[in-house]
Motif scaffolding. Structure first.
Motif, PDB file in Angstrom:
ATOM      1  N   THR A  64      36.825  34.712  36.917  1.00 52.06           N
ATOM      2  CA  THR A  64      35.757  35.708  36.921  1.00 52.06           C
ATOM      3  C   THR A  64      36.369  37.091  36.713  1.00 52.06           C
ATOM      4  OG1 THR A  64      35.871  36.117  39.292  1.00 52.06           O
ATOM      5  CG2 THR A  64      34.417  34.339  38.561  1.00 52.06           C
ATOM      6  N   ASN A  65      35.511  38.044  36.416  1.00 50.17           N
ATOM      7  CA  ASN A  65      35.986  39.422  36.269  1.00 50.17           C
ATOM      8  C   ASN A  65      35.612  40.259  37.492  1.00 50.17           C
ATOM      9  OD1 ASN A  65      33.272  39.546  35.843  1.00 50.17           O
ATOM     10  ND2 ASN A  65      33.375  40.782  33.989  1.00 50.17           N
ATOM     11  N   ASN A  90      38.172  43.019  38.299  1.00 51.37           N
ATOM     12  CA  ASN A  90      38.081  44.146  37.370  1.00 51.37           C
ATOM     13  C   ASN A  90      36.846  44.995  37.657  1.00 51.37           C
ATOM     14  OD1 ASN A  90      40.327  43.116  36.134  1.00 51.37           O
ATOM     15  ND2 ASN A  90      39.186  42.061  34.537  1.00 51.37           N
ATOM     16  N   GLN A  91      35.720  44.359  37.898  1.00 52.26           N
ATOM     17  CA  GLN A  91      34.497  45.109  38.175  1.00 52.26           C
ATOM     18  C   GLN A  91      34.606  45.881  39.486  1.00 52.26           C
ATOM     19  OE1 GLN A  91      31.192  42.397  37.913  1.00 52.26           O
ATOM     20  NE2 GLN A  91      30.974  42.774  35.727  1.00 52.26           N
TER      21      GLN A  91
END
Length: 113
Positions: A100-101, A104-105
């Motif tokens: 998942t990102n 980063n988010q």
């Protein structure tokens, strides 16, 4: 009868925490997963673990990440932070690749606010 069912029931969020992103693990003859992380650290302790039910675990991570993204878009930062941290916790941090990102988010949210 209820006691037997309670012994068979497993809370996936507790038992598989940190391993939701794993595809397949090594299994023994009984179908239990074998944890070889201690063998990599020089110890030869292999622990039997309940395998995470896939693809449900990955789908849950995806939906929780989307929920965090929607909350971030609505500028509901505290709820978005909770969702992203839960994804990171369930996914695990001992693996080099993330599916998942959420990390980063979460970092982008911290840097932009």
């Amino acid at each position: 009868m209820a006691n037997a069912r309670a012994r068979r029931a497993k809370n996936v969020f507790v038992v598989c925490r940190g391993r939701f992103a794993l595809e397949e693990e090594e299994e023994d003859d009984d179908g239990n997963c074998v944890d070889n992380t201690n063998a990599q650290n020089g110890k030869d302790n292999t622990q039997q673990m309940f395998p995470p039910p896939q693809p449900q675990c990955r789908e849950y991570l995806s939906l929780l990440t989307q929920l965090g993204s929607l909350q971030l878009h609505r500028k509901n930062y505290s709820s978005a932070r909770k969702s992203f941290l839960e994804v990171i916790d369930l996914e695990g941090s001992q693996h080099s690749n993330s599916i998942t990102n959420a990390r980063n988010q979460l970092m982008n949210m911290y840097l932009s606010t």
